[in-house]
Motif scaffolding. Structure first.
Motif, PDB file in Angstrom:
ATOM      1  N   LEU A   1      -7.388   3.864  -6.473  1.00  0.00           N
ATOM      2  CA  LEU A   1      -6.388   4.545  -5.886  1.00  0.00           C
ATOM      3  C   LEU A   1      -7.169   5.424  -6.054  1.00  0.00           C
ATOM      4  O   LEU A   1      -8.462   5.376  -6.858  1.00  0.00           O
ATOM      5  CB  LEU A   1      -5.651   5.321  -7.128  1.00  0.00           C
ATOM      6  CG  LEU A   1      -4.722   6.705  -7.323  1.00  0.00           C
ATOM      7  CD1 LEU A   1      -4.064   6.728  -6.357  1.00  0.00           C
ATOM      8  CD2 LEU A   1      -4.941   7.292  -8.627  1.00  0.00           C
ATOM      9  N   THR A   2      -7.731   6.497  -4.878  1.00  0.00           N
ATOM     10  CA  THR A   2      -8.608   7.336  -4.059  1.00  0.00           C
ATOM     11  C   THR A   2      -7.161   8.448  -3.699  1.00  0.00           C
ATOM     12  O   THR A   2      -6.598   8.574  -2.765  1.00  0.00           O
ATOM     13  CB  THR A   2      -9.057   6.431  -3.243  1.00  0.00           C
ATOM     14  OG1 THR A   2     -10.108   5.792  -3.626  1.00  0.00           O
ATOM     15  CG2 THR A   2      -9.959   7.627  -2.241  1.00  0.00           C
ATOM     16  N   CYS A   3      -8.238   9.885  -4.030  1.00  0.00           N
ATOM     17  CA  CYS A   3      -7.588  11.027  -3.869  1.00  0.00           C
ATOM     18  C   CYS A   3      -8.457  11.082  -2.464  1.00  0.00           C
ATOM     19  O   CYS A   3      -9.775  11.771  -2.641  1.00  0.00           O
ATOM     20  CB  CYS A   3      -7.786  12.043  -4.521  1.00  0.00           C
ATOM     21  SG  CYS A   3      -6.591  13.658  -4.221  1.00  0.00           S
ATOM     22  N   TYR A   4      -7.609  12.094  -1.238  1.00  0.00           N
ATOM     23  CA  TYR A   4      -8.721  12.669  -0.616  1.00  0.00           C
ATOM     24  C   TYR A   4      -8.277  13.700   0.030  1.00  0.00           C
ATOM     25  O   TYR A   4      -6.864  14.214  -0.297  1.00  0.00           O
ATOM     26  CB  TYR A   4      -8.596  11.801   1.089  1.00  0.00           C
ATOM     27  CG  TYR A   4      -7.129  11.638   1.228  1.00  0.00           C
ATOM     28  CD1 TYR A   4      -7.118  12.693   2.416  1.00  0.00           C
ATOM     29  CD2 TYR A   4      -5.914  10.455   0.835  1.00  0.00           C
ATOM     30  CE1 TYR A   4      -5.403  12.630   3.630  1.00  0.00           C
ATOM     31  CE2 TYR A   4      -4.780  10.915   1.621  1.00  0.00           C
ATOM     32  CZ  TYR A   4      -4.524  11.758   2.646  1.00  0.00           C
ATOM     33  OH  TYR A   4      -3.410  11.756   3.225  1.00  0.00           O
ATOM     34  N   ARG A   5      -9.150  14.624   0.871  1.00  0.00           N
ATOM     35  CA  ARG A   5      -8.842  15.962   1.402  1.00  0.00           C
ATOM     36  C   ARG A   5      -9.950  16.466   2.186  1.00  0.00           C
ATOM     37  O   ARG A   5     -10.661  16.039   2.074  1.00  0.00           O
ATOM     38  CB  ARG A   5      -8.914  16.881   0.330  1.00  0.00           C
ATOM     39  CG  ARG A   5      -8.810  18.615   0.112  1.00  0.00           C
ATOM     40  CD  ARG A   5      -8.034  20.093  -0.941  1.00  0.00           C
ATOM     41  NE  ARG A   5     -10.264  19.186  -1.266  1.00  0.00           N
ATOM     42  CZ  ARG A   5     -10.656  20.453  -1.073  1.00  0.00           C
ATOM     43  NH1 ARG A   5     -10.349  21.460  -0.674  1.00  0.00           N
ATOM     44  NH2 ARG A   5     -12.005  20.655  -1.923  1.00  0.00           N
TER      45      ARG A   5
ATOM     46  N   MET B   1       0.469  -0.860   0.306  1.00  0.00           N
ATOM     47  CA  MET B   1      -0.287  -0.211   0.000  1.00  0.00           C
ATOM     48  C   MET B   1       1.257   1.328   0.687  1.00  0.00           C
ATOM     49  O   MET B   1       1.745   1.293   1.121  1.00  0.00           O
ATOM     50  CB  MET B   1      -1.159  -0.190   1.151  1.00  0.00           C
ATOM     51  CG  MET B   1      -1.894   0.928   0.913  1.00  0.00           C
ATOM     52  SD  MET B   1      -1.514   2.807   2.301  1.00  0.00           S
ATOM     53  CE  MET B   1      -1.161   1.951   4.167  1.00  0.00           C
ATOM     54  N   ARG B   2       0.650   2.282  -0.620  1.00  0.00           N
ATOM     55  CA  ARG B   2       1.452   3.242  -0.684  1.00  0.00           C
ATOM     56  C   ARG B   2       0.128   4.362  -1.188  1.00  0.00           C
ATOM     57  O   ARG B   2      -0.498   4.846  -1.501  1.00  0.00           O
ATOM     58  CB  ARG B   2       2.036   3.806  -2.037  1.00  0.00           C
ATOM     59  CG  ARG B   2       2.734   4.915  -2.357  1.00  0.00           C
ATOM     60  CD  ARG B   2       3.685   4.928  -3.747  1.00  0.00           C
ATOM     61  NE  ARG B   2       2.466   4.910  -4.869  1.00  0.00           N
ATOM     62  CZ  ARG B   2       2.679   4.377  -5.250  1.00  0.00           C
ATOM     63  NH1 ARG B   2       3.160   3.087  -5.410  1.00  0.00           N
ATOM     64  NH2 ARG B   2       1.674   4.965  -7.002  1.00  0.00           N
ATOM     65  N   VAL B   3       0.760   5.151   0.534  1.00  0.00           N
ATOM     66  CA  VAL B   3       0.191   6.232   0.757  1.00  0.00           C
ATOM     67  C   VAL B   3      -0.030   7.307   0.153  1.00  0.00           C
ATOM     68  O   VAL B   3       1.889   8.062   1.036  1.00  0.00           O
ATOM     69  CB  VAL B   3      -0.257   6.558   2.033  1.00  0.00           C
ATOM     70  CG1 VAL B   3      -1.115   7.537   2.401  1.00  0.00           C
ATOM     71  CG2 VAL B   3      -2.019   5.669   2.854  1.00  0.00           C
ATOM     72  N   ARG B   4       0.428   8.373  -0.731  1.00  0.00           N
ATOM     73  CA  ARG B   4       1.027   9.387  -0.816  1.00  0.00           C
ATOM     74  C   ARG B   4       0.272  10.569  -0.177  1.00  0.00           C
ATOM     75  O   ARG B   4      -0.866  11.175  -0.368  1.00  0.00           O
ATOM     76  CB  ARG B   4       0.886  10.127  -2.779  1.00  0.00           C
ATOM     77  CG  ARG B   4       2.002   8.628  -3.562  1.00  0.00           C
ATOM     78  CD  ARG B   4       2.054   9.321  -4.933  1.00  0.00           C
ATOM     79  NE  ARG B   4       2.340   8.100  -6.251  1.00  0.00           N
ATOM     80  CZ  ARG B   4       1.020   7.673  -6.492  1.00  0.00           C
ATOM     81  NH1 ARG B   4      -0.446   7.922  -6.688  1.00  0.00           N
ATOM     82  NH2 ARG B   4       0.969   6.951  -7.566  1.00  0.00           N
ATOM     83  N   ARG B   5       1.377  11.563   0.237  1.00  0.00           N
ATOM     84  CA  ARG B   5       0.853  13.364   1.073  1.00  0.00           C
ATOM     85  C   ARG B   5       2.061  14.013   0.615  1.00  0.00           C
ATOM     86  O   ARG B   5       2.003  14.238   0.692  1.00  0.00           O
ATOM     87  CB  ARG B   5       1.145  12.461   2.381  1.00  0.00           C
ATOM     88  CG  ARG B   5       0.814  11.428   3.153  1.00  0.00           C
ATOM     89  CD  ARG B   5       0.388  11.556   4.758  1.00  0.00           C
ATOM     90  NE  ARG B   5      -0.017  10.114   5.712  1.00  0.00           N
ATOM     91  CZ  ARG B   5      -0.176   8.986   5.949  1.00  0.00           C
ATOM     92  NH1 ARG B   5       1.823   8.852   5.459  1.00  0.00           N
ATOM     93  NH2 ARG B   5      -0.152   8.126   6.750  1.00  0.00           N
TER      94      ARG B   5
ATOM     95  N   GLY C   1      -3.900  14.423   0.203  1.00  0.00           N
ATOM     96  CA  GLY C   1      -2.885  12.743  -0.115  1.00  0.00           C
ATOM     97  C   GLY C   1      -4.254  11.490  -1.171  1.00  0.00           C
ATOM     98  O   GLY C   1      -4.644  11.759  -1.867  1.00  0.00           O
ATOM     99  N   GLU C   2      -3.019  10.670  -1.640  1.00  0.00           N
ATOM    100  CA  GLU C   2      -3.240   9.625  -2.874  1.00  0.00           C
ATOM    101  C   GLU C   2      -3.323   8.401  -1.575  1.00  0.00           C
ATOM    102  O   GLU C   2      -2.648   8.181  -1.350  1.00  0.00           O
ATOM    103  CB  GLU C   2      -2.538   9.813  -3.430  1.00  0.00           C
ATOM    104  CG  GLU C   2      -3.010  10.512  -4.924  1.00  0.00           C
ATOM    105  CD  GLU C   2      -2.572  10.653  -5.859  1.00  0.00           C
ATOM    106  OE1 GLU C   2      -1.591  10.045  -6.199  1.00  0.00           O
ATOM    107  OE2 GLU C   2      -2.731  11.228  -6.672  1.00  0.00           O
TER     108      GLU C   2
END
Length: 330
Positions: free
Chosen positions: A206-210, A1-5, A146-147
């Protein structure tokens, strides 16, 4: 799992019947609704009607599809069409899963249905986000946006053996919601292999969150999934260590030691009713015995159509929870 912040830090600021949310509603609504009552609910939930398109604001707990004899949106469409004075048969273009609330896009034209479904598929392939959700979470992400990127696959709940993932969400353009009618669990695959991806045993998601607002350990998030896989948003929020409020399936994946959250493997975290601390229960006005009635707080708020955005405001139960938690509505 990768969380891009991103670098900016957050600010702490039939057989089946529809069960309305257990809190924030009059006592008379805390019973199961039958087809007639559900139809009246849907009649009053129309948010858009133009040409061949009709849009509803679906309550949580109503499945789009169901087995013969079950209460579902599909079973109610013929009667709903007649009540709304529509001549042609209605087709589901896009809809949230059973436990979600929000936009249901219907069409009385077969060609319009296929055209829009292809539009949503192409938008995701171009890296766009045609669907926007709101979610209330237990926990606040460390970063303001992030993602979440991970592989997802199915597991049998009984023997934990892997099964081939169903592809209905991709083929129909359905939103990433629940796996209705199957005793399987969606689990993350942090580093999926090339062969498993090629066989479609695992899907890269993939999910983008804010973070829109946060208050005392809870948050209102904007979610934009680029991919469509059942239960994608719930699993992604669990990986973010911020499970959705009312998620009684994946919230057990997040454990806590001395108040610090950590991720548990599905094998060590059996599905159970979401556990909330006494302070949060008090803010929500709930007792522990009422928790299993707490609905999932994920709402499909906006769909981007070729003509522009189509929106459905959060339902009263969702707004009531925001007020209880001191979160702005946005």
């Amino acid at each position: 799992m990768r969380v891009r912040r991103h670098v900016e830090r957050r600010a702490d600021s039939g057989k089946s019947h529809l069960r309305p949310p257990a809190h924030s509603i009059p006592c008379r609504w805390r019973r199961l609704l039958g087809p007639k009552e559900t139809l009246r609910l849907l009649e009053g939930s129309v948010v858009h009607r133009e040409g061949a398109l009709l849009a509803l604001n679906k309550p949580p707990g109503l499945p789009v599809l169901g087995r013969p004899g079950d209460l579902s949106l599909d079973a109610l469409l013929p009667t709903l069409r007649r009540r709304l004075g529509l001549a042609a048969e209605l087709h589901v273009v896009k809809a949230p899963a059973r436990e979600y609330s929000g936009l249901v896009l219907l069409s009385s034209c077969y060609h319009t249905t296929k055209k829009l479904q292809q539009f949503f598929t192409n938008a995701r392939r171009r890296g766009q986000y045609p669907a926007t959700y709101r979610a209330i979470t237990v926990g606040v992400p460390a970063e303001v946006e992030g993602e979440i990127c991970t592989g997802l696959r199915w597991q049998q709940q009984e023997d934990r053996t892997m099964v081939r993932g169903c592809r209905q969400a991709e083929d129909t353009g359905d939103t990433p919601g629940s796996a209705e009618g199957c005793a399987r669990l969606v689990v993350p695959v942090p580093a999926p292999g090339r062969c498993s991806l090629a066989r479609k045993d695992v899907k890269s998601t993939l999910t983008c969150y804010r973070v829109l607002s946060a208050m005392e350990g809870c948050a209102l998030l904007q979610l934009q999934p680029r991919t469509a896989f059942p239960e994608q948003l719930q699993v992604h929020l669990a990986l973010l260590l911020c499970p959705a409020l009312g998620d009684h399936k994946h919230s057990s994946l997040v454990g806590r030691v001395l108040g610090v959250p950590f991720f548990l493997t599905p094998e060590t975290a059996p599905t159970r009713t979401q556990v909330l601390d006494k302070e949060l229960l008090s803010r929500l006005g709930l007792s522990p015995r009422q928790l299993h009635h707490l609905p999932l707080h994920i709402h499909l708020q906006e769909l981007m159509l070729p003509e522009g955005p189509l929106c459905a405001p959060p339902l009263p139960y969702f707004l009531h929870t925001l007020r209880c938690l001191g979160l702005p509505e946005h």
